[in-house]
Design an enzyme around this catalytic site. Sequence first.
Site, PDB file in Angstrom:
ATOM      1  N   HIS A  67       0.819  -1.221   0.000  1.00 16.19           N
ATOM      2  CA  HIS A  67       0.000   0.000   0.000  1.00 16.19           C
ATOM      3  C   HIS A  67       0.849   1.266   0.000  1.00 16.19           C
ATOM      4  CE1 HIS A  67      -4.108   1.631   0.716  1.00 16.19           C
ATOM      5  NE2 HIS A  67      -3.438   2.652   1.190  1.00 16.19           N
ATOM      6  N   ASP A  69       0.194   5.473  -0.995  1.00 18.68           N
ATOM      7  CA  ASP A  69      -0.831   6.466  -1.360  1.00 18.68           C
ATOM      8  C   ASP A  69      -0.316   7.585  -2.255  1.00 18.68           C
ATOM      9  OD1 ASP A  69      -3.566   6.088  -0.472  1.00 18.68           O
ATOM     10  OD2 ASP A  69      -2.724   5.866   1.535  1.00 18.68           O
ATOM     11  N   GLU A 172      -8.988   1.283  -2.407  1.00 17.06           N
ATOM     12  CA  GLU A 172      -9.085   1.393  -0.956  1.00 17.06           C
ATOM     13  C   GLU A 172     -10.465   1.883  -0.546  1.00 17.06           C
ATOM     14  OE1 GLU A 172      -6.336   4.078   0.950  1.00 17.06           O
ATOM     15  OE2 GLU A 172      -6.489   2.986   2.837  1.00 17.06           O
ATOM     16  N   HIS A 240      -8.699  -1.765   7.505  1.00 16.73           N
ATOM     17  CA  HIS A 240      -9.746  -0.759   7.791  1.00 16.73           C
ATOM     18  C   HIS A 240     -11.078  -1.342   8.255  1.00 16.73           C
ATOM     19  CE1 HIS A 240      -7.929   3.083   6.754  1.00 16.73           C
ATOM     20  NE2 HIS A 240      -7.383   2.530   5.687  1.00 16.73           N
ATOM     21  N   HIS A 261      -2.422  -3.136   4.548  1.00 19.44           N
ATOM     22  CA  HIS A 261      -1.629  -2.217   5.384  1.00 19.44           C
ATOM     23  C   HIS A 261      -2.206  -2.173   6.798  1.00 19.44           C
ATOM     24  CE1 HIS A 261      -4.878   0.137   3.664  1.00 19.44           C
ATOM     25  NE2 HIS A 261      -4.556   1.253   4.269  1.00 19.44           N
ATOM     26  N   ASP A 368       2.088   2.096   3.718  1.00 19.58           N
ATOM     27  CA  ASP A 368       1.186   3.263   3.809  1.00 19.58           C
ATOM     28  C   ASP A 368       1.948   4.570   3.584  1.00 19.58           C
ATOM     29  OD1 ASP A 368      -1.347   4.291   3.969  1.00 19.58           O
ATOM     30  OD2 ASP A 368      -1.702   3.744   6.059  1.00 19.58           O
TER      31      ASP A 368
END
Length: 429
Positions: A67, A69, A172, A240, A261, A368
Amino acid sequence: MIFLAHSNLRRFFQGIRLRRAMLRMFVLVMLALLMQDPAASAATNLLDRVSPEAWRIHRGSILIDGHNDFPYEMRVKAGLSFDTYDMSRPLTNLNTDIPRLRQGGMGAQFWAIYVSATTMRTGGAARQTMEQIDLVHRMVARYPDTFEMALTENDIERIHKKGKIASLMGIEGGHSIENSLALLRLYYTLGVRYMTLTHSDSLEWADAATDKPRANGLSDFGKQVVREMNRLGMLVDISHVSAQTMHAALDVSRAPIIASHSCAYAVAAHPRNVPDDVLVRLKQNGGVVMVNFYSGFVVPESAKVMASMFDVQRDLREKFPKDEDFEKAMADWRKANPMPSGTVKDVVDHIDHIVKIAGIDHVGLGSDFDGVSQLPTDLPDVSSYPIVTQELLDRHYSEKDIKKVLGGNLLRAFAAAEKIAGELKAPTK
Ligand SMILES: [Zn+2]
């Protein structure tokens, strides 16, 4: 001024030469200062502690990160333009650029296709998702010597052998499909190979770890989403989601699932981290938890600060209905409640724990980077992965096991998910 005496003329030209030399010196000093990029040099110094043995193992592995971003930072900071942010040069206000990816030995990166969960209410989730997918395709096309799009486990190995970084995409948050299996299938066609079931907010069909439940784990439609992902060969990602949704996904999925992640709840008690009873089940499922580097999920003390933050946020929201007042109160609270950054040792504590509960075959890395506000002091950016390898070596992990953590486990899980998709797609007689 035109008719200068001979000696004056000589002094005049000497003056010019002197000024030129000084100018040249000034330009050289300025260039040296400009090239001394503070972020890059900090990471380079940190890499000094990596031993030749750790480098050898690191370079002999396929490093896969679950992961990153960067694509969303490109939306927020660069208007999705590689002319504005050219990643072949150092991007000092980001964690990611090509020079540092190379320095860190990146083999394959899952680029996060993230759009805010608020798009559930405001609309536009699918359009923004498409724009993020388009950005990754444009990135691969713009830097063809560095990146190549990977759609299969085989692709990752093939592209890695060529010395390029295999690029994959993971969505995501299930809000991106706007309750449509057709969109899910089209995202797969466009190259997406995992989907995190939720982001921060619960959906009608799946619950987030940081919101009130709405789906009792997974609704009937949520189960259908998981089954369709199995059929397509898209990995189910439980980062999450609530613990109940993690269990529900494990009940339904025939393929290995991943946490792209996430860390271990038993080490740092943040609701978004994976509890032990899920880790135990991952062993049977063949899945992989890819460990997050964010201080707020990694360091036990920081996770406590982060966990209570959601309650504080709700209280302050009620107390201060005006946005400005609320933001100020939150900023004051953050200042009064600083959290420690931690180090690579905190990150590897999570790896140790997952190995203890689920086994060495079920852990990986999902940094992340460019999605978080605070990182361990010795893991500042994408050049830092060899520091993790060094720490694993220091803790007496074998070369074979380090290779599993760095990427081997993800390759195995991905291949297994493809195999199951092949079986599910086979026409029934
Ligand atoms: Zn995330």
